[in-house]
Structures are given as structure tokens and as C-alpha cells.
Design a protein around this motif. Structure first.
Motif, PDB file in Angstrom:
ATOM      1  N   LEU A 121       4.209  57.430  74.198  1.00 53.42           N
ATOM      2  CA  LEU A 121       3.111  56.485  74.471  1.00 53.42           C
ATOM      3  C   LEU A 121       1.957  56.647  73.480  1.00 53.42           C
ATOM      4  O   LEU A 121       1.007  55.873  73.489  1.00 53.42           O
ATOM      5  CB  LEU A 121       2.571  56.698  75.894  1.00 53.42           C
ATOM      6  CG  LEU A 121       3.580  56.539  77.032  1.00 53.42           C
ATOM      7  CD1 LEU A 121       2.881  56.698  78.379  1.00 53.42           C
ATOM      8  CD2 LEU A 121       4.257  55.170  76.959  1.00 53.42           C
ATOM      9  N   TYR A 122       2.067  57.676  72.660  1.00 58.75           N
ATOM     10  CA  TYR A 122       0.984  57.953  71.710  1.00 58.75           C
ATOM     11  C   TYR A 122       1.111  57.045  70.499  1.00 58.75           C
ATOM     12  O   TYR A 122       2.204  56.704  70.055  1.00 58.75           O
ATOM     13  CB  TYR A 122       1.094  59.418  71.272  1.00 58.75           C
ATOM     14  CG  TYR A 122      -0.016  59.859  70.352  1.00 58.75           C
ATOM     15  CD1 TYR A 122      -1.309  60.040  70.838  1.00 58.75           C
ATOM     16  CD2 TYR A 122       0.237  60.103  69.000  1.00 58.75           C
ATOM     17  CE1 TYR A 122      -2.326  60.462  69.990  1.00 58.75           C
ATOM     18  CE2 TYR A 122      -0.789  60.516  68.163  1.00 58.75           C
ATOM     19  CZ  TYR A 122      -2.055  60.691  68.660  1.00 58.75           C
ATOM     20  OH  TYR A 122      -3.060  61.096  67.826  1.00 58.75           O
TER      21      TYR A 122
ATOM     22  N   ALA B 130       1.717  60.972  87.760  1.00 59.08           N
ATOM     23  CA  ALA B 130       2.360  61.417  86.521  1.00 59.08           C
ATOM     24  C   ALA B 130       3.851  61.076  86.511  1.00 59.08           C
ATOM     25  O   ALA B 130       4.413  60.706  85.472  1.00 59.08           O
ATOM     26  CB  ALA B 130       2.162  62.913  86.342  1.00 59.08           C
ATOM     27  N   GLU B 131       4.471  61.181  87.664  1.00 58.33           N
ATOM     28  CA  GLU B 131       5.907  60.922  87.724  1.00 58.33           C
ATOM     29  C   GLU B 131       6.208  59.468  87.346  1.00 58.33           C
ATOM     30  O   GLU B 131       7.141  59.185  86.585  1.00 58.33           O
ATOM     31  CB  GLU B 131       6.370  61.182  89.153  1.00 58.33           C
ATOM     32  CG  GLU B 131       7.806  61.635  89.277  1.00 58.33           C
ATOM     33  CD  GLU B 131       8.147  61.802  90.753  1.00 58.33           C
ATOM     34  OE1 GLU B 131       9.085  61.150  91.214  1.00 58.33           O
ATOM     35  OE2 GLU B 131       7.430  62.568  91.446  1.00 58.33           O
ATOM     36  N   TYR B 132       5.374  58.580  87.852  1.00 61.64           N
ATOM     37  CA  TYR B 132       5.588  57.169  87.545  1.00 61.64           C
ATOM     38  C   TYR B 132       5.287  56.883  86.075  1.00 61.64           C
ATOM     39  O   TYR B 132       6.012  56.145  85.405  1.00 61.64           O
ATOM     40  CB  TYR B 132       4.727  56.284  88.449  1.00 61.64           C
ATOM     41  CG  TYR B 132       5.263  54.865  88.505  1.00 61.64           C
ATOM     42  CD1 TYR B 132       6.149  54.472  89.507  1.00 61.64           C
ATOM     43  CD2 TYR B 132       4.923  53.937  87.524  1.00 61.64           C
ATOM     44  CE1 TYR B 132       6.670  53.196  89.538  1.00 61.64           C
ATOM     45  CE2 TYR B 132       5.440  52.654  87.550  1.00 61.64           C
ATOM     46  CZ  TYR B 132       6.301  52.281  88.550  1.00 61.64           C
ATOM     47  OH  TYR B 132       6.826  51.021  88.571  1.00 61.64           O
ATOM     48  N   MET B 133       4.220  57.488  85.577  1.00 64.46           N
ATOM     49  CA  MET B 133       3.882  57.292  84.163  1.00 64.46           C
ATOM     50  C   MET B 133       5.003  57.809  83.264  1.00 64.46           C
ATOM     51  O   MET B 133       5.252  57.271  82.188  1.00 64.46           O
ATOM     52  CB  MET B 133       2.548  57.958  83.815  1.00 64.46           C
ATOM     53  CG  MET B 133       1.327  57.244  84.376  1.00 64.46           C
ATOM     54  SD  MET B 133       1.217  55.494  83.921  1.00 64.46           S
ATOM     55  CE  MET B 133       0.759  55.622  82.194  1.00 64.46           C
ATOM     56  N   ALA B 134       5.685  58.869  83.733  1.00 62.24           N
ATOM     57  CA  ALA B 134       6.809  59.409  82.953  1.00 62.24           C
ATOM     58  C   ALA B 134       7.932  58.372  82.841  1.00 62.24           C
ATOM     59  O   ALA B 134       8.673  58.339  81.850  1.00 62.24           O
ATOM     60  CB  ALA B 134       7.315  60.690  83.592  1.00 62.24           C
TER      61      ALA B 134
ATOM     62  N   ARG C 292       9.520  56.928  79.522  1.00 64.62           N
ATOM     63  CA  ARG C 292      10.959  56.914  79.231  1.00 64.62           C
ATOM     64  C   ARG C 292      11.401  55.508  78.797  1.00 64.62           C
ATOM     65  O   ARG C 292      12.216  55.350  77.892  1.00 64.62           O
ATOM     66  CB  ARG C 292      11.759  57.402  80.443  1.00 64.62           C
ATOM     67  CG  ARG C 292      13.150  57.873  80.043  1.00 64.62           C
ATOM     68  CD  ARG C 292      13.822  58.750  81.086  1.00 64.62           C
ATOM     69  NE  ARG C 292      14.240  57.943  82.231  1.00 64.62           N
ATOM     70  CZ  ARG C 292      13.831  58.130  83.483  1.00 64.62           C
ATOM     71  NH1 ARG C 292      13.007  59.090  83.768  1.00 64.62           N
ATOM     72  NH2 ARG C 292      14.241  57.357  84.471  1.00 64.62           N
ATOM     73  N   ALA C 293      10.853  54.511  79.467  1.00 63.35           N
ATOM     74  CA  ALA C 293      11.225  53.133  79.105  1.00 63.35           C
ATOM     75  C   ALA C 293      10.874  52.864  77.633  1.00 63.35           C
ATOM     76  O   ALA C 293      11.664  52.281  76.889  1.00 63.35           O
ATOM     77  CB  ALA C 293      10.503  52.133  80.017  1.00 63.35           C
TER      78      ALA C 293
END
Ligand code: C2O
Length: 583
Positions: free
Chosen positions: A246-247, A139-143, A147-148
Motif C-alpha cells: 500500500l506504500y 488491521a486484519e481487514y486492512m491486511a 493482499r488484494a
């Protein structure tokens, strides 16, 4: 080029040349297989060539030399044809959009004050960006990816690094916005040809570097959506969170997680025809056929050659059709006329899942070459044709400089300073088994007179093989290919038919079984004249046979039986023949 008749299966009077009509007609549309495109195809486990000027289709009566016909400019003697396709910002203009398109209606990039600079490789001392699967990266990486995207969306639309402009890049390269520099009447189109993998690799490279720059993390890598392995066969949950950047609200609500993806999904597909377990198994079989059985040559995997002066969309490679196009369709909103956003080229880049989706496509290019090297498949190599290598595309980089990058520049990901963290290739073991006793009625077949119409009943024909029991070396060099010529439909309805090899009793073959060699799907194409009629479509299709015939124990037979099973719509078939292809 003339399609010759074969002993028991005749090619239609419409030679391959009529296919050009289809290619040209298609050029004005910008859709994936679901929309109103005359020449879009969904071909699970099949190879399709949509080429009006196809150098590979050689007569089955031709002499030995013809079998080794080299890549050429498509047999067209026009001296103005050939050479790399080059993009020029000055040729960018209005896109051709499908009816009811969603705004914006213009997708050219901002003008650059200076000429494009030539691409240079990143410094080898830069951190290697390791791309990991979205389902496992955490999840941290997906966050970070989230953010990007938020940072890109926060940039003004006029900034070439904004999300708005990122999405527009895709639109411009697939809607006829760009014209060919020396042939302004012709589009630049990066789908349905040998540019598919290379263009999208370059696109993602710049996208990723811009994301890394905005995040202030030079090692940041975009995660990939690994829909080819069971753990990745659902939309990653982060994309379904309605409050996330991302939605995308313009998606199929029925396909939110935990729905298992259907790698063969087309607009008419029925959801829930399989249990999750069956669907996963079916997906693995699709992967095996598209990556291995049917992708034995560069033109079959990458797509058909497309050079300066030629019409776009000469024919897509296996993976582009399936699962690439089908996953676009699966993700997009079926309630929209063109299945926006993901289901149609012009808007696909507006969905943040587009980039992880294409990241997986890019990874599969690496996998295809790696598997080829590991198993000694000589055809799993890239083209060496300078027209391919020297073709180029324009992107703005992380410093907002306009860069010209060639296909040659994107062949080595190590030099581009990124790598993939493997997720395994479980589909390599998913080759379906042959079905016993489904071809025992072969001897009772009546001969078929082509052209034949395929409306309600299946048609089975025997097709002579010009050569049997070829040596291992010969097979390594040449793929035996079944060509289905003169496929014609009026475009009033969607057409789908399945192609079975050596299975007269095809009903006994389980879904995705070995004998089911491929499918043809051509979507409805209403003509634009308001008459409510369809636009005529002529095309052809190919299915690779080397491995299939070995698996069916049929390599010594002097003919194969081919059963064409209609599934939807009316279509006529010009003929069947077998050829040998080198590239
Ligand atoms: Cu450029 Cu997935 O399409």
C-alpha cells in the motif's frame, strides 16, 4: 450570451464566451490544481463555473423567464452538439502528459477480442459489500486490502485486472487518450464536469469486484479514507509502512501520519499554520460549506453539463475542487513538478490510496442525497438529463470482459450490491457563526468601476439583488448565486483571492468564518513557447447565497457588499452580479 452591466457593478466586456478559451487551453493538460494548469481551481467554500457556454449565467437585467432557463446544450446552436458522451476503445491513443511525466507514457487498455457487453446488475442474492472506514476497520481487514493490491500487482501488465491497468484506466480517461466518438478532435475527460462522481463510482465498482475475485471473497469491500471526520483526518497508517504494497514512495513525506490533513491544501499552502485542533475545526467548516452551503443544486455539486460535441472541463462541482483535488495535492510529492503520484490525474491511480480516497468521495455523494432527503433540500438530487444518464464508460470486469456501463447504471448503490457503514457527519454542525459588526462601514463605500484590477488592495463593491425576501418555496426552487465574471490573469503566477460577503472589515472575520464565502485559486500557467511568459486565462466563479444571506440576517437587504481580497498574484475582475439558478 452577453454579460450585462449592473447598477453599481459592471460585468466586463468579456462575456462568458471567452471562457471557452480557458476550457480549451486546459484540455491539453492533465493536472490537479497544483500543477501547471491554466484552469484548475482550488475553491474552498466556493462554487466555480468554468464554462464558455454556460446556460445558467443569465443577464441580471433579463426578464423573469430568463431566471428559469432550463438546462440546454449550452446555448450552442450547432446541431452536432448534444447527446451522451460515449467511449470507444478504438479512439484511444496517446495521452497528453505534463512535462517531466513519469513512465509509463501510454495508458489505453488492452484491446478486447469482442465488442463490449452492456452492464447488468449483480444478482440481488450476492452478499452486500459493506464499505467501512480505514481508520476503524481493523488491521486484519486492512491486511485484506493489502493482499488484494499485492495480487493485482502480481498479475502481468497485459491483464486488464492488473494494478498497472487499474491505474491506467484513470490516466486514459483524463489525459485526452480517448476522443469523443463523433468528434475526434475533442477529448473525453471525466473531471471538471457532471461526470465526476458517476465515472469514479463505476471505476471503483469494477476495482472492488476484481479485488474480491482475486481474494476469493465475494463480500470483500474496499475501505474508505474518511478524511471528513476527525478520526479519519490522517493518512491511515497502513499506507505509510514502507514495506507494504500500500506504500507509494512518490508522496509528500511531510504528510505521513500523524499529520492532520488540510482539506484546503494547495501547492503554496503552509504546513502547520494551525494546531491540530484548529485544523480539524477548519476542515469541518470546509466540509459544511462544500456539502451544504455551496452544493444546493445538482450542477453545483456534480459539476456542469458536458455533452457530446462540447469541449471538456465546463466546470467542476464543489467537492471535486475541495476536498477532492486538495487531498490529491496534499498526498502527492511536492518535490515532483506535477506532484506525482496522487497530485496529478495521469499518475493518481498508481498510488493504492487513490481507491480509499475515491471511496470516500463516492460515499459523500450518498451523504449529499441523504442529507437532502432528510432536510427537505430539493436541490440535493441527481440530474435527470438523458445526456447525463446515457453517457457511458468502458471497464474490464472481474472476468476480464469488456463492459459498457452508463451513468444511469450507477445511481443506486443498493442495486450495485454495496453499502456504506456510516461514520457520522460531524461537519453538519460545523457551520461557522456570523461575525458581528464587520459591515458597518457599508454606507461609506465608493462605487467601483469594473473591470478592476486586484493587485495589492481589496476591492469592495455593492451588488444589487434583483429580488429580496423571496418566499421559502421560491428559494427551494432557485438558488441565489453571486457570479464573478471576467476573471483574467496572465498565468505567470498563481492567483488566489478570497470572496467575503457583507464584511467590509473582513480582517476581523476569523479563518473559515461565515462571511468568507469562497476563494478563487488559479495556478501558474507558463506558456509552452519558451518565452517564460504565462498563458492568458479568463474564467468566472460562483458562490451560492441562499443560506449565507439568511445566516447573515441579510435576506431583506436590496444589495450585498462583496469584498474581493487578493492573496497571491495579479488578476483583473470583470464584474459582479447576482443570478437565480434552478439546476
Ligand atoms: Cu479522477 Cu480523484 O480523480
Amino acid at each position: 450570451m452577453k454579460a450585462e452591466a449592473m447598477a453599481s457593478s459592471r460585468c466586463g466586456p468579456l462575456g462568458a464566451c471567452v471562457l471557452l478559451i480557458c476550457a480549451v487551453a486546459t484540455a491539453v493538460y492533465t493536472a490537479f490544481p497544483v500543477s501547471v494548469n491554466p484552469c484548475t481551481y482550488s475553491l474552498p467554500r466556493a462554487l466555480l463555473a468554468v464554462s464558455g457556454l454556460d446556460p445558467y449565467i443569465v443577464s441580471c437585467a433579463a426578464d423573469e423567464d430568463a431566471f428559469t432557463a432550463p438546462l440546454s446544450n449550452g446555448g450552442n446552436d450547432d446541431k452536432n452538439i448534444g447527446g451522451p458522451i460515449v467511449t470507444n476503445l478504438l479512439t484511444c491513443g496517446k495521452p497528453k502528459l505534463p512535462p517531466h511525466a513519469l513512465p509509463p507514457f501510454y495508458c489505453c487498455p488492452p484491446m478486447s477480442a469482442s465488442e463490449p457487453i452492456d452492464f447488468t446488475f449483480p444478482d440481488p442474492s450476492e452478499p452486500l459489500r459493506v464499505r467501512r472506514p480505514a481508520h476503524a476497520v481493523g488491521a486484519e481487514y486492512m491486511a485484506k486490502y493489502e493482499r488484494a493490491i499485492a495480487l493485482m500487482k502480481a498479475l502481468p501488465d497485459s491483464d486488464p485486472r492488473s494494478f498497472y491497468q487499474m491505474a491506467n484506466i484513470h490516466c486514459a480517461y483524463c489525459t485526452g487518450s480517448y476522443r469523443q466518438t463523433a468528434h475526434r478532435e475533442l477529448n473525453v475527460q471525466i473531471h471538471f464536469s457532471w461526470f465526476f462522481f458517476a465515472f469514479h463510482r463505476a471505476y471503483l465498482y469494477f476495482f472492488e469486484r476484481i479485488a474480491a475475485k482475486l481474494l476469493g471473497e465475494p463480500g470483500f469491500a474496499v475501505p474508505f479514507w474518511s478524511w471528513d471526520v476527525p478520526e479519519g483526518m490522517r493518512m491511515p497508517v497502513e499506507f505509510a509502512n514502507a514495506s507494504s504494497p500500500l506504500y507509494d514512495p512518490v508522496r509528500n513525506p511531510r504528510h505521513a501520519p500523524p499529520k492532520v490533513v488540510d482539506l484546503e491544501f494547495v501547492r503554496s499552502s503552509v504546513d502547520d499554520k494551525f494546531t491540530d485542533e484548529q485544523q480539524i475545526q477548519q476542515n469541518l467548516r470546509v466540509m459544511y460549506k462544500q456539502m451544504i452551503s455551496n452544493a444546493a443544486l445538482p450542477s453545483l455539486f456534480h459539476g456542469q453539463p458536458y455533452r457530446a460535441g462540447e469541449s471538456d472541463r465546463p466546470g467542476a462541482g464543489t467537492v471535486e475542487l475541495f476536498p477532492h483535488n486538495t487531498m490529491h495535492t496534499w498526498t502527492g510529492d511536492l518535490a515532483r513538478p506535477s506532484v506525482e503520484n496522487m497530485g496529478v490525474y495521469y499518475s493518481a491511480g498508481r498510488d493504492p490510496i487513490f481507491y480509499p480516497h475515491h471511496n470516500n468521495i463516492d460515499r459523500l455523494w450518498e451523504v449529499w442525497r441523504d442529507v437532502g432527503a432528510a432536510r427537505g433540500y430539493r436541490g440535493h438530487v441527481d440530474f435527470t438529463d438523458p445526456d447525463w444518464l446515457d453517457s457511458s464508460f468502458l471497464f474490464y470486469d472481474e472476468e476480464a470482459r469488456l463492459v459498457r456501463i452508463t451513468v444511469r447504471d450507477v445511481l443506486d448503490i443498493d442495486k450495485l450490491r454495496y453499502a456504506y457503514d456510516g461514520v457520522g457527519t460531524p461537519w453538519l454542525d460545523a457551520k461557522p457563526p456570523a461575525t458581528p459588526n464587520v459591515n458597518t462601514k457599508k454606507g461609506l463605500l465608493k462605487s467601483v468601476r469594473f473591470p478592476v484590477s486586484l493587485d495589492d488592495v481589496a476591492v469592495t463593491a455593492e451588488v444589487r439583488r434583483p429580488r429580496v425576501l423571496r418566499s421559502r418555496r421560491e428559494k427551494e426552487v432557485q438558488e441565489e448565486v453571486l457570479v464573478i465574471d471576467g476573471i483574467e490573469t496572465d498565468g505567470a503566477d498563481m492567483v488566489k483571492f478570497d470572496v467575503y460577503v457583507n464584511a467590509v472589515e473582513y480582517e476581523k472575520v476569523e479563518p473559515g468564518g461565515r462571511e468568507m464565502a469562497g476563494s478563487f485559486v488559479c495556478l501558474m500557467h507558463p506558456s509552452m513557447d519558451g518565452t517564460g511568459k504565462g498563458m492568458g486565462i479568463q474564467t468566472s466563479m460562483r458562490v451560492a447565497l441562499n443560506e449565507l444571506l439568511e445566516d447573515l440576517g441579510a435576506d431583506g437587504d436590496d444589495s450585498v457588499t462583496v469584498t474581493l481580497v487578493p492573496r497571491n498574484g495579479k488578476v483583473s475582475i470583470g464584474g459582479l452580479r447576482i443570478v437565480y439558478m434552478m439546476e
